[in-house]
Design a protein around this motif. Structure first.
Motif, PDB file in Angstrom:
ATOM      1  N   LEU A   1       1.447   8.942   5.878  1.00  0.00           N
ATOM      2  CA  LEU A   1       0.279   8.107   6.149  1.00  0.00           C
ATOM      3  C   LEU A   1       0.427   6.786   5.407  1.00  0.00           C
ATOM      4  N   LYS A   2       0.425   5.693   6.147  1.00  0.00           N
ATOM      5  CA  LYS A   2       0.467   4.360   5.550  1.00  0.00           C
ATOM      6  C   LYS A   2      -0.961   3.951   5.232  1.00  0.00           C
ATOM      7  N   ARG A   3      -1.280   3.873   3.939  1.00  0.00           N
ATOM      8  CA  ARG A   3      -2.654   3.801   3.467  1.00  0.00           C
ATOM      9  C   ARG A   3      -3.192   2.365   3.384  1.00  0.00           C
ATOM     10  N   GLU A   4      -3.377   1.760   4.553  1.00  0.00           N
ATOM     11  CA  GLU A   4      -3.951   0.414   4.567  1.00  0.00           C
ATOM     12  C   GLU A   4      -5.434   0.414   4.214  1.00  0.00           C
ATOM     13  N   ASP A   5      -6.042   1.599   4.188  1.00  0.00           N
ATOM     14  CA  ASP A   5      -7.425   1.698   3.726  1.00  0.00           C
ATOM     15  C   ASP A   5      -7.554   1.409   2.237  1.00  0.00           C
ATOM     16  N   LEU A   6      -6.425   1.340   1.525  1.00  0.00           N
ATOM     17  CA  LEU A   6      -6.442   1.086   0.080  1.00  0.00           C
ATOM     18  C   LEU A   6      -6.240  -0.394  -0.260  1.00  0.00           C
ATOM     19  N   GLN A   7      -6.223  -1.267   0.743  1.00  0.00           N
ATOM     20  CA  GLN A   7      -6.223  -2.704   0.473  1.00  0.00           C
ATOM     21  C   GLN A   7      -7.517  -3.099  -0.244  1.00  0.00           C
ATOM     22  N   ASP A   8      -7.513  -4.273  -0.870  1.00  0.00           N
ATOM     23  CA  ASP A   8      -8.726  -4.742  -1.536  1.00  0.00           C
ATOM     24  C   ASP A   8      -9.902  -4.824  -0.573  1.00  0.00           C
TER      25      ASP A   8
ATOM     26  N   CYS B   1       1.909   7.424  10.418  1.00  0.00           N
ATOM     27  CA  CYS B   1       0.629   7.056  11.028  1.00  0.00           C
ATOM     28  C   CYS B   1      -0.038   6.003  10.151  1.00  0.00           C
ATOM     29  N   VAL B   2      -0.475   4.907  10.754  1.00  0.00           N
ATOM     30  CA  VAL B   2      -1.145   3.859  10.000  1.00  0.00           C
ATOM     31  C   VAL B   2      -2.631   4.185   9.894  1.00  0.00           C
ATOM     32  N   ILE B   3      -3.094   4.408   8.658  1.00  0.00           N
ATOM     33  CA  ILE B   3      -4.533   4.540   8.398  1.00  0.00           C
ATOM     34  C   ILE B   3      -5.024   3.113   8.193  1.00  0.00           C
ATOM     35  N   SER B   4      -5.547   2.524   9.249  1.00  0.00           N
ATOM     36  CA  SER B   4      -5.705   1.071   9.276  1.00  0.00           C
ATOM     37  C   SER B   4      -6.895   0.545   8.507  1.00  0.00           C
ATOM     38  N   GLY B   5      -7.910   1.385   8.268  1.00  0.00           N
ATOM     39  CA  GLY B   5      -9.085   0.881   7.566  1.00  0.00           C
ATOM     40  C   GLY B   5      -9.956   1.982   7.022  1.00  0.00           C
ATOM     41  N   GLY B   6     -10.698   1.650   5.969  1.00  0.00           N
ATOM     42  CA  GLY B   6     -11.591   2.625   5.337  1.00  0.00           C
ATOM     43  C   GLY B   6     -12.993   2.099   5.132  1.00  0.00           C
ATOM     44  N   ASN B   7     -13.411   1.188   6.004  1.00  0.00           N
ATOM     45  CA  ASN B   7     -14.760   0.622   5.883  1.00  0.00           C
ATOM     46  C   ASN B   7     -15.728   1.427   6.740  1.00  0.00           C
ATOM     47  N   ASN B   8     -16.133   2.562   6.214  1.00  0.00           N
ATOM     48  CA  ASN B   8     -17.032   3.443   6.953  1.00  0.00           C
ATOM     49  C   ASN B   8     -18.367   3.519   6.237  1.00  0.00           C
ATOM     50  N   ASP B   9     -19.423   3.424   6.999  1.00  0.00           N
ATOM     51  CA  ASP B   9     -20.777   3.495   6.463  1.00  0.00           C
ATOM     52  C   ASP B   9     -21.186   4.959   6.356  1.00  0.00           C
ATOM     53  N   VAL B  10     -21.623   5.374   5.182  1.00  0.00           N
ATOM     54  CA  VAL B  10     -22.006   6.778   4.977  1.00  0.00           C
ATOM     55  C   VAL B  10     -23.131   7.180   5.922  1.00  0.00           C
ATOM     56  N   LEU B  11     -23.930   6.225   6.369  1.00  0.00           N
ATOM     57  CA  LEU B  11     -25.031   6.530   7.278  1.00  0.00           C
ATOM     58  C   LEU B  11     -24.540   6.978   8.652  1.00  0.00           C
ATOM     59  N   ARG B  12     -23.250   6.768   8.940  1.00  0.00           N
ATOM     60  CA  ARG B  12     -22.703   7.143  10.244  1.00  0.00           C
ATOM     61  C   ARG B  12     -22.220   8.594  10.275  1.00  0.00           C
ATOM     62  N   TYR B  13     -22.189   9.260   9.142  1.00  0.00           N
ATOM     63  CA  TYR B  13     -21.557  10.578   9.114  1.00  0.00           C
ATOM     64  C   TYR B  13     -22.300  11.619   9.948  1.00  0.00           C
ATOM     65  N   ALA B  14     -23.608  11.497  10.090  1.00  0.00           N
ATOM     66  CA  ALA B  14     -24.335  12.455  10.936  1.00  0.00           C
ATOM     67  C   ALA B  14     -23.863  12.332  12.380  1.00  0.00           C
TER      68      ALA B  14
ATOM     69  N   THR C   1       0.843  -1.192   0.000  1.00  0.00           N
ATOM     70  CA  THR C   1       0.000   0.000   0.000  1.00  0.00           C
ATOM     71  C   THR C   1       0.881   1.246   0.000  1.00  0.00           C
ATOM     72  N   PRO C   2       0.369   2.377  -0.522  1.00  0.00           N
ATOM     73  CA  PRO C   2       1.181   3.597  -0.614  1.00  0.00           C
ATOM     74  C   PRO C   2       1.544   4.172   0.756  1.00  0.00           C
ATOM     75  N   LEU C   3       2.658   4.878   0.784  1.00  0.00           N
ATOM     76  CA  LEU C   3       3.066   5.679   1.939  1.00  0.00           C
ATOM     77  C   LEU C   3       3.041   7.127   1.476  1.00  0.00           C
ATOM     78  N   HIS C   4       2.034   7.873   1.900  1.00  0.00           N
ATOM     79  CA  HIS C   4       1.813   9.231   1.411  1.00  0.00           C
ATOM     80  C   HIS C   4       2.320  10.280   2.400  1.00  0.00           C
ATOM     81  N   TYR C   5       3.106  11.204   1.916  1.00  0.00           N
ATOM     82  CA  TYR C   5       3.498  12.365   2.725  1.00  0.00           C
ATOM     83  C   TYR C   5       2.277  13.262   2.882  1.00  0.00           C
ATOM     84  N   CYS C   6       2.050  13.779   4.101  1.00  0.00           N
ATOM     85  CA  CYS C   6       0.885  14.618   4.378  1.00  0.00           C
ATOM     86  C   CYS C   6       1.346  16.034   4.726  1.00  0.00           C
ATOM     87  N   PRO C   7       1.306  16.959   3.765  1.00  0.00           N
ATOM     88  CA  PRO C   7       1.761  18.334   4.023  1.00  0.00           C
ATOM     89  C   PRO C   7       0.998  19.017   5.157  1.00  0.00           C
ATOM     90  N   ARG C   8      -0.310  18.817   5.215  1.00  0.00           N
ATOM     91  CA  ARG C   8      -1.120  19.503   6.235  1.00  0.00           C
ATOM     92  C   ARG C   8      -0.694  19.095   7.641  1.00  0.00           C
TER      93      ARG C   8
END
Length: 427
Positions: A48-55, A316-329, A30-37
């Motif tokens: 940021l270690k982008r483990e959220d980009l795994q299959d 920083c390990v971004i460990s996952g990206g399985n977020n339900d859009v219904l949770r955003y509120a 997975t990519p290792l992205h530099y985060c300017p912000r």
């Protein structure tokens, strides 16, 4: 003899490198992205270690694939069972379908629908999904009982040597990626639930980059690692807040704790509030376009609590990206409360003409917005109560608002998060 004093066999970089070779045909680095912000805000070089980009949108596929790949033909024939908050389950489901193995996966009831749906997609007709229990630990107990009853092989989500070894491949990739840029790793910030990821990462860095500091960040509502270090062994929390579902574990794993205990001089740990996690989750989405789940934002939330040397290299390990859009509120709500911008009050209005106008014109500030107004009941002929939610323009405006409320003849009670009244009326 306590469980943590049992025979302990460390995991070495060579074990993790073997795992990396084994699973490399199934997953790509997975990519290792530099985060300017974040680099500018923190004063360090933040990647940021982008483990959220795994299959399967999580690092969990690493340990699941490696553990299942080591099963014998007879063990595969018996089928496998596992328990998960959702991400490990997707890795197991992926492996079941790709290897042609029957699987049964137990998840707790709070597991977001998005994760449940993805488990079914990855496993297709090779996997049966069972939803049971209010926490991961209850689902795990049911899964262990089922595996024992049917003679199936249980695939541990974090407390097994193969699982920890597979998760350690994250660190192997990070060091290789930084080395390619001529950089060395000073600090690695890792989310913590059951401890599989941080113990695998620590095992690799202990051999390959011993000067690197590893920092584990867990949610305040499920701080099982902190409790284990305080007690000197894993202990079971009485309850957990299931919001950060990927890390909502009542008891850290025995093997992960043994590894971390043996490497205590290079490991630090801390916890952050669920509101802080929500704030950083939204920050990642709005600024970097990263769709992280709550556990995936834990490391970034913890980053702000650390004392880092200026210019040091931090991952920083971004460990996952399985977020339900219904949770955003709910995520937005928790973030606003954490930042001091959202507040709730019980307002007892005198039953006289002009009282609502007085509240709007004389008590509220020019940048304060009413986000909720719910008339509850008339207490008597003279007063009536309403639940009022306010979003302030600035957190520092609260003191002035409270002073104006205090000087008014309208009786106002502020509701505070964590109290019975707040949870009953607001949550």
């Amino acid at each position: 003899m306590t469980e943590t004093s049992a025979a302990y066999s460390p995991i070495h970089a060579s074990d993790i490198q073997m795992a990396q070779a084994r699973i490399s045909s199934e997953i790509s680095p997975t990519p290792l992205h530099y985060c300017p912000r974040l680099s500018q805000e923190i004063g360090a070089e933040v990647y940021l270690k982008r483990e959220d980009l795994q299959d399967v949108r999580s690092y969990k596929i690493r340990g699941a694939l490696y553990g299942i790949s080591n099963l014998s033909a007879e063990q595969r024939r018996l089928g496998i069972v596992t328990a998960s908050a959702g991400n490990h389950a997707q890795g197991v489901a992926y492996a079941c379908r790709s290897m042609g193995i029957r699987g049964k996966i137990f998840v707790p009831e709070p597991t977001p629908k998005q994760k449940r749906d993805r488990i079914k997609v990855h496993g297709a007709d090779m996997v049966e999904l069972v939803v049971t229990g209010s926490t991961f630990d209850e689902a795990a107990a049911a899964a262990h009982a089922d595996a024992a009853e049917h003679g199936a092989i249980f695939i541990e989500p974090f407390d097994a040597r193969d699982t920890v070894t597979g998760q350690g491949t994250v660190a192997a990739e990070v060091l290789a990626q930084l080395s390619a840029q001529g950089k060395s790793l000073d600090t690695m910030v890792v989310p913590v639930g059951g401890g599989g990821l941080i113990s695998g990462i620590t095992s690799y860095l202990a051999d390959m980059s011993p000067r690197t500091q590893v920092v584990g960040i867990e949610p305040q509502g499920a701080a099982s690692l902190s409790a284990a270090f305080a007690a000197g062994e894993p202990v079971t929390l009485e309850s957990v807040d299931p919001f950060v579902d990927g890390a909502a574990v009542k008891r850290v794993g025995v093997l992960p704790f043994q590894i971390l205990q043996a490497n205590r001089q290079r490991v630090r740990w801390d916890s952050v509030s669920e509101g802080a996690v929500c704030t950083e989750l939204l920050g990642l989405y709005q600024n970097e376009g990263i769709i992280a789940e709550p556990a995936g934002a834990l490391s970034v939330a913890g980053l702000r609590e650390l004392e880092l040397a200026p210019g040091s290299v931090v991952v920083c390990v971004i460990s996952g990206g399985n977020n339900d859009v219904l949770r955003y509120a709910e995520i937005m709500e928790r973030s606003l409360v954490h930042r001091g911008l959202k507040h709730y009050f019980l307002v007892n209005f005198p039953q006289e003409p002009g009282q609502l106008r007085h509240f709007l014109q004389d008590i509220l500030g020019p940048d304060d917005d009413i986000t909720l107004f719910e008339y509850l009941k008339r207490n008597n002929r003279e007063t009536g109560a309403a639940l009022v939610g306010l979003e302030l323009g600035r957190a520092e405006d609260l003191n002035g608002l409270l002073e104006r409320m205090e000087s008014s003849k309208i009786h106002v009670q502020q509701l505070h998060p964590g109290t019975a009244e707040y949870d009953f009326l607001v949550a």
